[in-house]
Design a protein around this motif. Structure first.
Motif, PDB file in Angstrom:
ATOM      1  N   GLU A   6      29.411   6.305 -44.122  1.00 43.95           N
ATOM      2  CA  GLU A   6      30.698   6.999 -43.949  1.00 43.95           C
ATOM      3  C   GLU A   6      30.697   8.336 -44.679  1.00 43.95           C
ATOM      4  OE1 GLU A   6      31.652   2.523 -44.521  1.00 43.95           O
ATOM      5  OE2 GLU A   6      30.325   4.032 -45.392  1.00 43.95           O
ATOM      6  N   GLY A   8      33.499  12.115 -45.176  1.00 46.02           N
ATOM      7  CA  GLY A   8      34.741  12.787 -44.821  1.00 46.02           C
ATOM      8  C   GLY A   8      35.937  12.454 -45.696  1.00 46.02           C
ATOM      9  N   ARG A  19      39.445  13.744 -41.535  1.00 45.06           N
ATOM     10  CA  ARG A  19      38.686  13.121 -40.462  1.00 45.06           C
ATOM     11  C   ARG A  19      37.497  12.404 -41.074  1.00 45.06           C
ATOM     12  NH1 ARG A  19      34.728  15.658 -35.892  1.00 45.06           N
ATOM     13  NH2 ARG A  19      35.267  14.287 -34.135  1.00 45.06           N
ATOM     14  N   SER A  21      34.061  10.161 -40.720  1.00 47.72           N
ATOM     15  CA  SER A  21      32.958   9.948 -39.787  1.00 47.72           C
ATOM     16  C   SER A  21      32.114   8.792 -40.280  1.00 47.72           C
ATOM     17  CB  SER A  21      32.084  11.202 -39.688  1.00 47.72           C
ATOM     18  OG  SER A  21      32.801  12.297 -39.176  1.00 47.72           O
ATOM     19  N   CYS A  22      31.503   8.117 -39.350  1.00 49.90           N
ATOM     20  CA  CYS A  22      30.562   7.054 -39.665  1.00 49.90           C
ATOM     21  C   CYS A  22      29.339   7.257 -38.779  1.00 49.90           C
ATOM     22  CB  CYS A  22      31.198   5.698 -39.416  1.00 49.90           C
ATOM     23  SG  CYS A  22      30.083   4.286 -39.587  1.00 49.90           S
ATOM     24  N   THR A  23      28.190   7.413 -39.415  1.00 54.20           N
ATOM     25  CA  THR A  23      26.943   7.600 -38.678  1.00 54.20           C
ATOM     26  C   THR A  23      26.134   6.322 -38.736  1.00 54.20           C
ATOM     27  OG1 THR A  23      26.918   9.957 -39.218  1.00 54.20           O
ATOM     28  CG2 THR A  23      24.861   8.984 -38.471  1.00 54.20           C
ATOM     29  N   ARG A  72      34.779   7.412 -30.689  1.00 57.23           N
ATOM     30  CA  ARG A  72      33.345   7.238 -30.910  1.00 57.23           C
ATOM     31  C   ARG A  72      32.586   8.134 -29.952  1.00 57.23           C
ATOM     32  NH1 ARG A  72      31.989   1.142 -30.093  1.00 57.23           N
ATOM     33  NH2 ARG A  72      29.836   1.910 -30.340  1.00 57.23           N
ATOM     34  N   LYS A  78      28.012   7.963 -33.500  1.00 55.93           N
ATOM     35  CA  LYS A  78      29.041   8.274 -34.483  1.00 55.93           C
ATOM     36  C   LYS A  78      30.381   7.627 -34.141  1.00 55.93           C
ATOM     37  CE  LYS A  78      27.411  12.639 -36.430  1.00 55.93           C
ATOM     38  NZ  LYS A  78      27.405  12.165 -37.832  1.00 55.93           N
ATOM     39  N   TYR A  80      34.539   7.876 -35.476  1.00 56.18           N
ATOM     40  CA  TYR A  80      35.451   8.777 -36.174  1.00 56.18           C
ATOM     41  C   TYR A  80      36.806   8.117 -36.403  1.00 56.18           C
ATOM     42  CZ  TYR A  80      32.081  12.173 -34.369  1.00 56.18           C
ATOM     43  OH  TYR A  80      30.934  12.851 -34.060  1.00 56.18           O
ATOM     44  N   GLN A  82      40.423  10.030 -37.133  1.00 57.97           N
ATOM     45  CA  GLN A  82      41.248  11.200 -37.423  1.00 57.97           C
ATOM     46  C   GLN A  82      42.560  10.713 -38.012  1.00 57.97           C
ATOM     47  OE1 GLN A  82      40.588  14.737 -36.870  1.00 57.97           O
ATOM     48  NE2 GLN A  82      42.304  14.698 -38.281  1.00 57.97           N
ATOM     49  N   CYS A  96      33.523   1.691 -42.512  1.00 55.34           N
ATOM     50  CA  CYS A  96      33.292   1.441 -41.094  1.00 55.34           C
ATOM     51  C   CYS A  96      32.452   0.176 -40.973  1.00 55.34           C
ATOM     52  CB  CYS A  96      32.643   2.626 -40.398  1.00 55.34           C
ATOM     53  SG  CYS A  96      30.902   2.890 -40.752  1.00 55.34           S
TER      54      CYS A  96
END
Length: 124
Positions: A6, A8, A19, A21-23, A72, A78, A80, A82, A96
């Protein structure tokens, strides 16, 4: 299926936006539903939002509906979140998670992999 990382999080004033993010590393990201959970100090982990494998189904906790949007990008592996109109009660560690199946779940039992979390702090 790889790791979840994760990013952001941060410190924001009430009413602000972030926002997350999760990669996801590894293959088969689009085989699974994904979710965002959060945990504040002294409280249980709670489901914030989830999304099915193809993005066709989303769910939100009542406390965030209308303020948060999950999405996503399967091509980029990824996920997301928001977040708008943030409130001090949104302060928590946000995680996440990868679901056990393609569906969307709002309970932690539906997930098999978790990230390390990103801290969100909303000041008054």
């Amino acid at each position: 299926q790889g790791q979840l990382v994760e990013s952001g999080g941060g410190l924001v004033q009430a009413g602000g936006s972030l926002r997350l993010s999760c990669t996801a590393s590894g293959a088969f990201f689009d085989d699974y539903g994904m979710g965002w959970f959060r945990q504040a100090p002294g409280k249980e982990r709670e489901g914030v939002s989830c999304i099915s494998w193809d993005g066709s189904t989303t769910q939100y906790a009542e406390t965030v509906r209308g303020r948060f949007t999950i999405s996503r990008d399967n091509a980029k592996n990824k996920l997301y979140l928001q977040m708008h109109s943030l409130k001090p009660e949104d302060t928590a560690m946000y995680y996440c998670a990868r679901a056990q199946r393609t569906y969307c779940y709002m309970t932690a039992s539906g997930y098999k992999s978790w990230g390390q979390g990103t801290q969100v702090t909303v000041s008054t």
